[in-house]
Design an enzyme around this catalytic site. Structure first.
Site, PDB file in Angstrom:
ATOM      1  N   HIS A  33      -4.344   0.341  -5.095  1.00 55.47           N
ATOM      2  CA  HIS A  33      -5.727  -0.096  -4.874  1.00 55.47           C
ATOM      3  C   HIS A  33      -6.744   1.017  -5.103  1.00 55.47           C
ATOM      4  O   HIS A  33      -7.887   0.906  -4.657  1.00 55.47           O
ATOM      5  CB  HIS A  33      -5.864  -0.661  -3.442  1.00 55.47           C
ATOM      6  N   HIS A  92       0.854  -1.181   0.000  1.00 58.05           N
ATOM      7  CA  HIS A  92       0.000   0.000   0.000  1.00 58.05           C
ATOM      8  C   HIS A  92       0.894   1.237   0.000  1.00 58.05           C
ATOM      9  O   HIS A  92       2.064   1.158   0.344  1.00 58.05           O
ATOM     10  CB  HIS A  92      -0.853   0.063   1.273  1.00 58.05           C
ATOM     11  N   MET A 103      -9.717   2.181  -2.573  1.00 61.74           N
ATOM     12  CA  MET A 103      -8.991   2.408  -1.324  1.00 61.74           C
ATOM     13  C   MET A 103      -8.600   3.885  -1.241  1.00 61.74           C
ATOM     14  O   MET A 103      -7.600   4.310  -1.823  1.00 61.74           O
ATOM     15  CB  MET A 103      -7.754   1.518  -1.253  1.00 61.74           C
TER      16      MET A 103
HETATM   17 CU   LIG Z   1      -3.590  -0.351  -0.848  1.00 64.14          CU
END
Ligand SMILES: [Cu+2]
Length: 157
Positions: A144, A85, A149
């Site tokens: 994402h 992330h 996200m």
């Molecule tokens: Cu992510």
């Protein structure tokens, strides 16, 4: 690089011409590193908040996805599951003046306003909001984003 080669070349030339101990022509001064570095980040003064970056088996989330903080607070983003992330802000969805502050306060940016990729489990990405203008800061996770996200931090004075 070219400057260095030029200086080296002059040095060789001077040495070859019989070693009069004469300095090479003065090269233009290099730009001091300080001028190229972003402005120093002010020290955080407030509370530390935690935001988890999670995959629940179906979707990716910042938890919480919205939070309200004060200027001077710090937010720690934790790579809990489903990484890698990162934390990236939309340049057109942050307050006026915030880009310069975030530019100075976000470590290891991959590109302006986009934090480094957190690959390692439980890695933490810390953003200080010291000096951050009031307003809404919309952010997302680059890998994402298409899966929704994203989140928002509201900075209050
Ligand atoms: Cu992510």
């Amino acid at each position: 690089m070219q400057k260095i080669s030029l200086i080296a070349g002059l040095a060789v030339l001077v040495a070859a011409c019989g070693g009069e101990n004469k300095a090479p022509e003065q090269a233009p001064a290099a730009t001091p590193a300080a001028e190229m570095a972003p402005a120093a980040a002010p020290a955080p003064t407030g509370t530390t908040h935690d935001v988890n970056m999670e995959f629940d088996g179906k979707t990716y989330h910042f938890v919480p996805s919205t939070l309200t903080i004060k200027a001077g607070d710090v937010v720690n983003f934790h790579n809990v599951s489903g990484g890698p992330h990162n934390v990236a802000f939309w340049a057109d969805s942050i307050p006026a003046g915030a880009a310069a502050v975030l530019g100075a306060n976000m470590p290891d940016q991959m590109q302006p306003l986009s934090g480094t990729m957190l690959v390692v489990q439980d890695a933490v990405y810390t953003i200080s909001f010291a000096g951050a203008p009031e307003g809404e800061y919309k952010f997302y996770c680059l890998p994402h984003l298409a899966m929704g996200m994203k989140g928002m931090i509201t900075v209050e004075d």
